[in-house]
Design a protein around this motif. Structure first.
Motif, short mmCIF file in Angstrom:
data_model
loop_
_atom_site.label_atom_id
_atom_site.label_comp_id
_atom_site.label_asym_id
_atom_site.label_seq_id
_atom_site.Cartn_x
_atom_site.Cartn_y
_atom_site.Cartn_z
N SER A 11 0.83 -1.20 0.00
CA SER A 11 0.00 0.00 0.00
C SER A 11 0.86 1.25 0.00
O SER A 11 0.57 2.23 -0.68
N LEU A 12 1.93 1.17 0.78
CA LEU A 12 2.83 2.32 0.88
C LEU A 12 3.45 2.64 -0.47
O LEU A 12 3.47 3.79 -0.91
N ILE A 13 3.93 1.60 -1.13
CA ILE A 13 4.54 1.80 -2.45
C ILE A 13 3.51 2.37 -3.42
O ILE A 13 3.80 3.28 -4.19
N THR A 14 2.29 1.83 -3.35
CA THR A 14 1.23 2.31 -4.24
C THR A 14 0.98 3.80 -4.01
O THR A 14 0.91 4.58 -4.96
N GLU A 15 0.84 4.15 -2.74
CA GLU A 15 0.55 5.54 -2.41
C GLU A 15 1.67 6.47 -2.83
O GLU A 15 1.46 7.54 -3.39
N LEU A 16 2.91 6.05 -2.53
CA LEU A 16 4.06 6.90 -2.86
C LEU A 16 4.22 7.04 -4.36
O LEU A 16 4.57 8.11 -4.87
N THR A 17 3.98 5.94 -5.06
CA THR A 17 4.07 5.99 -6.51
C THR A 17 3.03 6.94 -7.09
O THR A 17 3.32 7.74 -7.98
N GLN A 18 1.83 6.84 -6.51
CA GLN A 18 0.76 7.74 -6.96
C GLN A 18 1.13 9.19 -6.69
O GLN A 18 0.95 10.07 -7.54
N GLY A 19 1.65 9.41 -5.48
CA GLY A 19 2.06 10.76 -5.11
C GLY A 19 3.12 11.30 -6.06
O GLY A 19 3.10 12.45 -6.47
N LYS A 20 4.04 10.42 -6.41
CA LYS A 20 5.11 10.80 -7.33
C LYS A 20 4.54 11.19 -8.69
O LYS A 20 4.97 12.17 -9.31
N LYS A 33 -6.35 26.90 -9.73
CA LYS A 33 -7.33 25.89 -9.34
C LYS A 33 -6.78 24.48 -9.58
O LYS A 33 -6.91 23.58 -8.75
N GLU A 34 -6.16 24.33 -10.74
CA GLU A 34 -5.58 23.02 -11.07
C GLU A 34 -4.44 22.68 -10.11
O GLU A 34 -4.29 21.53 -9.69
N CYS A 35 -3.65 23.72 -9.79
CA CYS A 35 -2.54 23.50 -8.86
C CYS A 35 -3.07 23.07 -7.50
O CYS A 35 -2.54 22.16 -6.86
N ASP A 36 -4.14 23.75 -7.05
CA ASP A 36 -4.74 23.41 -5.76
C ASP A 36 -5.20 21.96 -5.75
O ASP A 36 -4.99 21.22 -4.79
N LEU A 37 -5.84 21.59 -6.85
CA LEU A 37 -6.38 20.23 -6.94
C LEU A 37 -5.26 19.21 -6.85
O LEU A 37 -5.35 18.20 -6.12
N LEU A 38 -4.20 19.51 -7.59
CA LEU A 38 -3.07 18.59 -7.61
C LEU A 38 -2.39 18.52 -6.24
O LEU A 38 -2.03 17.44 -5.77
N LEU A 39 -2.26 19.68 -5.62
CA LEU A 39 -1.66 19.71 -4.29
C LEU A 39 -2.47 18.88 -3.30
O LEU A 39 -1.92 18.19 -2.45
N GLU A 40 -3.79 18.98 -3.44
CA GLU A 40 -4.65 18.20 -2.55
C GLU A 40 -4.43 16.72 -2.75
O GLU A 40 -4.39 15.93 -1.81
N LYS A 41 -4.28 16.35 -4.02
CA LYS A 41 -4.04 14.93 -4.32
C LYS A 41 -2.71 14.48 -3.73
O LYS A 41 -2.60 13.39 -3.17
N ILE A 42 -1.70 15.34 -3.89
CA ILE A 42 -0.37 15.00 -3.36
C ILE A 42 -0.44 14.86 -1.85
O ILE A 42 0.07 13.90 -1.27
N LEU A 43 -1.10 15.82 -1.23
CA LEU A 43 -1.22 15.78 0.23
C LEU A 43 -1.96 14.54 0.69
O LEU A 43 -1.59 13.91 1.69
N SER A 44 -2.99 14.20 -0.06
CA SER A 44 -3.77 13.02 0.27
C SER A 44 -2.91 11.76 0.22
O SER A 44 -2.96 10.91 1.11
N SER A 45 -2.10 11.67 -0.84
CA SER A 45 -1.23 10.51 -0.97
C SER A 45 -0.23 10.45 0.17
O SER A 45 0.05 9.38 0.72
N LEU A 46 0.32 11.63 0.50
CA LEU A 46 1.30 11.67 1.59
C LEU A 46 0.65 11.31 2.91
O LEU A 46 1.23 10.60 3.73
N ASP A 47 -0.55 11.84 3.12
CA ASP A 47 -1.27 11.52 4.35
C ASP A 47 -1.46 10.02 4.49
O ASP A 47 -1.22 9.43 5.54
N LYS A 48 -1.90 9.42 3.38
CA LYS A 48 -2.15 7.97 3.42
C LYS A 48 -0.85 7.22 3.68
O LYS A 48 -0.82 6.25 4.44
N SER A 49 0.22 7.68 3.02
CA SER A 49 1.50 7.01 3.20
C SER A 49 1.95 7.09 4.66
O SER A 49 2.41 6.11 5.23
#
Length: 290
Positions: A11-20, A33-49
DNA sequence: AACATTTGACCCCT
DNA sequence: AGGGGTCAAATGTT
């Protein structure tokens, strides 16, 4: 138990890969707006990781001060821990207030046996309000009075920390990222010149790799290590695949030391040599992750 | 008043 | 037993 570890690692690898991938998608020319969206996704992946690192893989518990067993004498495991060196400028000499993106409250100071300078203890300001148990220790280097050795213990769980690092980047002038890039390039040059460095003793139960690799930058060194058994579990060298063009090199080594080119001090005159006023400079953080 | 820092005492680990 | 880390009351600052 092994299955749980394997699941966590996967799961960790999946999340980190996604974040990457999200980071790779980052386009400085995109709309806010797009940057915000992307940042949220990145943060979400990092949170999960981070959650996976905290809960599933290491201890099977959410407690950052995990207990070794359920026996009567409950002993605490060592917390995750990593160190870095922070070089300050002369005006900060009397009061160390290095801004690492977090909010800290000092709760103690001790004279350490054999050390010239006392060690200061800080905890996250949000300890009470958000049960954030991150702490750090700051001690002035004996070799260089302009260098402070900062040891972080525990990961931030407070909301402020989850976004402060990224927000601090958003708030920076765009060209600052470029300055960092140039500094890193300069550092790579220095690296090739075999500038010696001494890794600090450090150990960790897990690590907040991303948060540290993108901290607001100062002249600082950061060393991170995993205990031998953790290397077996995480195989971080597989998670953070490196290449010839890497700016950050994460690798799992026999000596348990993970080092980054960010980790080397550079001559402060480097700043002066850089053109920090070029409005056309672009942000490119993706290279730090690929 | 609320929050931050200081500092001696205490606790836990080695 | 001794050292490092944390607690908590006292004190300082905003």
């Amino acid at each position: 138990m092994e299955k749980v570890k394997a699941w966590g690692k996967e799961s960790l690898i999946t999340e980190l890969t996604q974040g990457k991938e999200f980071v790779n998608q980052f386009d400085p020319l995109a709309s806010p707006k797009e940057c915000d969206l992307l940042l949220e996704k990145i943060l979400s992946s990092l949170d999960k990781s981070l959650s996976i690192l905290n809960c599933e893989v290491l201890n099977g518990t959410n407690d950052p001060f995990p207990l070794r067993d359920q026996g009567q004498k409950k002993k605490r495991k060592k917390m995750l821990q990593w160190s870095k060196q922070v070089r300050i400028c002369g005006t900060e000499l009397e009061s160390f207030n290095h801004d690492d993106g977090y909010s800290w409250r000092k709760y103690g100071q001790k004279n350490i046996l054999g050390a010239i300078h006392p060690r200061a203890y800080y905890r996250c300001t949000h300890r009470n309000t958000q049960s954030c148990l991150a702490t750090k220790q700051v001690q002035k280097s004996e070799q260089d009075p302009l260098v402070f050795e900062v040891t972080y213990k525990g990961m931030h769980s407070c909301k402020a920390s989850q976004s402060s690092i990224f927000l601090s980047y958003e708030n920076q002038k765009p060209n600052q990222c470029q300055i960092k890039k140039q500094k890193v390039e300069k550092l790579n040059t220095i690296k090739e010149e075999n500038v010696p460095f001494t890794p600090l003793k450090c150990e960790s139960q897990n690590a907040q790799f991303f948060a540290n690799s993108i901290e607001p930058f100062t002249s600082e060194s950061m060393y991170l290590s995993l205990l031998p058994n953790q290397e077996e579990e995480f195989e971080m060298d597989k998670i953070f695949q490196s290449s010839e063009s890497d700016r950050i090199v994460f690798s799992s080594t026999p000596t348990s030391i993970i080092e980054s080119p960010f980790c080397r001090d550079w001559d402060s005159s480097v700043d002066d040599q850089l053109d920090v006023h070029d409005p056309n400079l672009m942000i490119d953080i993706s290279e730090y992750f690929t």
